[in-house]
Write a protein that holds these residues in place. Sequence first.
Motif, mmCIF file in Angstrom:
data_model
loop_
_atom_site.group_PDB
_atom_site.id
_atom_site.type_symbol
_atom_site.label_atom_id
_atom_site.label_comp_id
_atom_site.label_asym_id
_atom_site.label_seq_id
_atom_site.Cartn_x
_atom_site.Cartn_y
_atom_site.Cartn_z
ATOM 1 N N THR A 286 -5.046 14.153 3.378
ATOM 2 C CA THR A 286 -6.135 13.212 3.119
ATOM 3 C C THR A 286 -5.653 12.022 2.304
ATOM 4 O O THR A 286 -6.046 10.873 2.560
ATOM 5 N N LEU A 287 -4.788 12.269 1.317
ATOM 6 C CA LEU A 287 -4.269 11.173 0.509
ATOM 7 C C LEU A 287 -3.408 10.229 1.340
ATOM 8 O O LEU A 287 -3.449 9.002 1.160
ATOM 9 N N PHE A 288 -2.618 10.775 2.261
ATOM 10 C CA PHE A 288 -1.861 9.914 3.187
ATOM 11 C C PHE A 288 -2.806 9.011 3.966
ATOM 12 O O PHE A 288 -2.612 7.797 4.054
ATOM 13 N N LEU A 289 -3.842 9.615 4.553
ATOM 14 C CA LEU A 289 -4.773 8.852 5.388
ATOM 15 C C LEU A 289 -5.505 7.787 4.584
ATOM 16 O O LEU A 289 -5.576 6.623 4.978
ATOM 17 N N SER B 157 0.827 -1.212 0.000
ATOM 18 C CA SER B 157 0.000 0.000 0.000
ATOM 19 C C SER B 157 0.860 1.260 0.000
ATOM 20 O O SER B 157 0.575 2.226 -0.716
ATOM 21 N N ALA B 158 1.944 1.257 0.774
ATOM 22 C CA ALA B 158 2.828 2.424 0.803
ATOM 23 C C ALA B 158 3.562 2.599 -0.525
ATOM 24 O O ALA B 158 3.702 3.713 -1.035
ATOM 25 N N GLY B 159 4.030 1.498 -1.081
ATOM 26 C CA GLY B 159 4.713 1.584 -2.366
ATOM 27 C C GLY B 159 3.794 2.072 -3.467
ATOM 28 O O GLY B 159 4.186 2.859 -4.329
ATOM 29 N N SER B 160 2.537 1.620 -3.436
ATOM 30 C CA SER B 160 1.555 2.051 -4.435
ATOM 31 C C SER B 160 1.298 3.543 -4.317
ATOM 32 O O SER B 160 1.227 4.263 -5.327
ATOM 33 N N LEU B 161 1.135 4.021 -3.098
ATOM 34 C CA LEU B 161 0.882 5.446 -2.887
ATOM 35 C C LEU B 161 2.070 6.272 -3.370
ATOM 36 O O LEU B 161 1.906 7.290 -4.051
ATOM 37 N N ALA B 162 3.275 5.830 -3.023
ATOM 38 C CA ALA B 162 4.475 6.584 -3.387
ATOM 39 C C ALA B 162 4.658 6.658 -4.894
ATOM 40 O O ALA B 162 4.885 7.727 -5.464
ATOM 41 N N ARG B 163 4.520 5.526 -5.574
ATOM 42 C CA ARG B 163 4.836 5.468 -6.998
ATOM 43 C C ARG B 163 3.704 5.991 -7.867
ATOM 44 O O ARG B 163 3.952 6.641 -8.887
ATOM 45 N N ILE B 164 2.457 5.703 -7.481
ATOM 46 C CA ILE B 164 1.330 6.002 -8.374
ATOM 47 C C ILE B 164 0.698 7.351 -8.045
ATOM 48 O O ILE B 164 0.408 8.150 -8.930
ATOM 49 N N PHE C 263 -9.014 2.851 -6.941
ATOM 50 C CA PHE C 263 -7.628 2.518 -6.600
ATOM 51 C C PHE C 263 -7.592 1.332 -5.644
ATOM 52 O O PHE C 263 -6.810 0.392 -5.824
ATOM 53 N N ALA C 264 -8.467 1.353 -4.639
ATOM 54 C CA ALA C 264 -8.505 0.267 -3.663
ATOM 55 C C ALA C 264 -8.863 -1.055 -4.335
ATOM 56 O O ALA C 264 -8.212 -2.088 -4.096
ATOM 57 N N ARG C 265 -9.879 -1.056 -5.179
ATOM 58 C CA ARG C 265 -10.306 -2.301 -5.824
ATOM 59 C C ARG C 265 -9.224 -2.843 -6.755
ATOM 60 O O ARG C 265 -8.982 -4.057 -6.796
ATOM 61 N N ILE C 266 -8.569 -1.962 -7.500
ATOM 62 C CA ILE C 266 -7.497 -2.402 -8.393
ATOM 63 C C ILE C 266 -6.335 -2.967 -7.585
ATOM 64 O O ILE C 266 -5.779 -4.038 -7.908
ATOM 65 N N GLN C 267 -5.943 -2.270 -6.522
ATOM 66 C CA GLN C 267 -4.850 -2.750 -5.676
ATOM 67 C C GLN C 267 -5.162 -4.127 -5.094
ATOM 68 O O GLN C 267 -4.306 -5.019 -5.079
ATOM 69 N N LEU C 268 -6.371 -4.303 -4.586
ATOM 70 C CA LEU C 268 -6.722 -5.558 -3.936
ATOM 71 C C LEU C 268 -6.721 -6.718 -4.930
ATOM 72 O O LEU C 268 -6.236 -7.810 -4.621
ATOM 73 N N ALA C 269 -7.250 -6.484 -6.124
ATOM 74 C CA ALA C 269 -7.238 -7.540 -7.130
ATOM 75 C C ALA C 269 -5.807 -7.943 -7.466
ATOM 76 O O ALA C 269 -5.467 -9.133 -7.507
ATOM 77 N N ILE C 270 -4.960 -6.962 -7.673
ATOM 78 C CA ILE C 270 -3.555 -7.244 -8.014
ATOM 79 C C ILE C 270 -2.833 -7.911 -6.852
ATOM 80 O O ILE C 270 -2.072 -8.876 -7.035
ATOM 81 N N ALA C 271 -3.052 -7.417 -5.648
ATOM 82 C CA ALA C 271 -2.374 -7.980 -4.469
ATOM 83 C C ALA C 271 -2.615 -9.476 -4.359
ATOM 84 O O ALA C 271 -1.671 -10.258 -4.134
ATOM 85 N N VAL D 31 7.456 8.373 2.800
ATOM 86 C CA VAL D 31 6.231 7.572 2.786
ATOM 87 C C VAL D 31 6.199 6.609 3.971
ATOM 88 O O VAL D 31 5.149 6.381 4.574
ATOM 89 N N ASP D 32 7.349 6.046 4.336
ATOM 90 C CA ASP D 32 7.399 5.153 5.491
ATOM 91 C C ASP D 32 6.989 5.883 6.771
ATOM 92 O O ASP D 32 6.299 5.330 7.627
ATOM 93 N N ARG D 33 7.417 7.141 6.892
ATOM 94 C CA ARG D 33 6.968 7.926 8.052
ATOM 95 C C ARG D 33 5.472 8.193 7.967
ATOM 96 O O ARG D 33 4.774 8.237 8.982
ATOM 97 N N GLY D 34 4.982 8.340 6.744
ATOM 98 C CA GLY D 34 3.538 8.509 6.565
ATOM 99 C C GLY D 34 2.759 7.281 6.996
ATOM 100 O O GLY D 34 1.663 7.398 7.555
ATOM 101 N N VAL D 35 3.299 6.095 6.767
ATOM 102 C CA VAL D 35 2.650 4.855 7.209
ATOM 103 C C VAL D 35 2.434 4.881 8.719
ATOM 104 O O VAL D 35 1.335 4.607 9.217
ATOM 105 N N ALA D 36 3.486 5.215 9.457
ATOM 106 C CA ALA D 36 3.392 5.215 10.921
ATOM 107 C C ALA D 36 2.394 6.267 11.408
ATOM 108 O O ALA D 36 1.585 6.009 12.306
#
Length: 391
Positions: free
Chosen positions: A225-228, A139-146, A343-351, A156-161
């Motif tokens: 908001t995008l971080f959250l 999820s963090a990698g997807s947010l960072a790259r996409i 985005f969530a549905r696409i990520q989940l299918a791929i995951a 982004v790792d600090r954003g995760v925490a």
Amino acid sequence: MAKPVEEILADVDLYAEDQSENLLAAAAAARTTCPVPHTEADGGYHLLTRYEDVRAVCTAPELFSSAQPAIRGVPVRVIPIDTDPPDHREYRRILNPYFTRAALERHEPQLREIARAAIESFVDKSSCDVVADFAIPFSAGSLARIVFATDNRELVDRGVAAAKEAALTSSPEAFQLLAGLAMEALAEAEAAPDDGADNVLRALVTAKIGDRALTLEERLGMVTTLFLGGLDTTRGVIANIVHHLATRADVEPLLRQPGGWQRELEEFLRYETTVAFMARTATQDTQIGDTPVKAGERVAVFFAAANRDPAQFERPDELVFDRAGVPHVSFGFGIHRCLGLHFARIQLAIAFEELLARTTRFRLAPGAEIRRQAGLSLGSPHRLDVVFDRV
């Protein structure tokens, strides 16, 4: 120790760890006696437990404002979640082009690359903590790259925490930290050379409403908001689905069926509601069902309870994969329906396509203790230790 339903109903607290295990049972009990109970927790609020009430409130922004969308308050802007019409429309106009299904599907190769890299880090061990080893890196990698189009993974790792802390406690400190990270992300985007790249951060730096540029507060609010939304929600759904993979023999064949598992995914989203609740504020004296609500009073829109309402769903406390339709409210409802739902549905299918291409026969690790979160991500595991076989 988990509080019994009767004690919870006497004074509901959506953030109390000793109430989290039985909150949905308490909501079910309330539906038959007092479907809109009131609590004095966090300054006092009415709690919506029925599907019809949740949808009614979410479709009436003129009666129920989103200006303060968190039960415990938010010390920073979270745009457009905290915005009412007509401003809400302008903010969504800026963001929407980046979150259409067509726009996001162009990034499928990158998303698969991110998922495969996370899986590669643990597959040879035949065991992992699903949360730390797969759900968070993906999820963090997807947010960072996409979404952010940044290589600054440390940020982004600090954003995760910070996002996890905000979901768990809604503490002012967590939100202030997220706002600081948003400031860093925007500064990085502004300093980058203008190479014609088209991404969310670049759009916020250059966007206008009418003939004015966005203020710094507006930009920060949107990035916060995008971080959250981008970090904690997908993480929670992945962990919940893997838990079912590890504890139910019928789940893996469903996820492997030809043609995908879209209907089953919607049932998972209903049953394990990712964002359990949000808040609204009454703008005038009104009522919800038979319950009077005064202007200025707070309302907790309990999406997780609405998704378990027997008036809307047969056998609501079971995963029923052959439902004819699953009109859940896990992505909200009305004008504030989740920006990132595609985005969530696409990520989940791929995951899960990538995970099941390399692994099979998930089981809980011996001695694994499943401790679930309270607060906004109600029921999502903090940690999920599993073992599996390699394909």
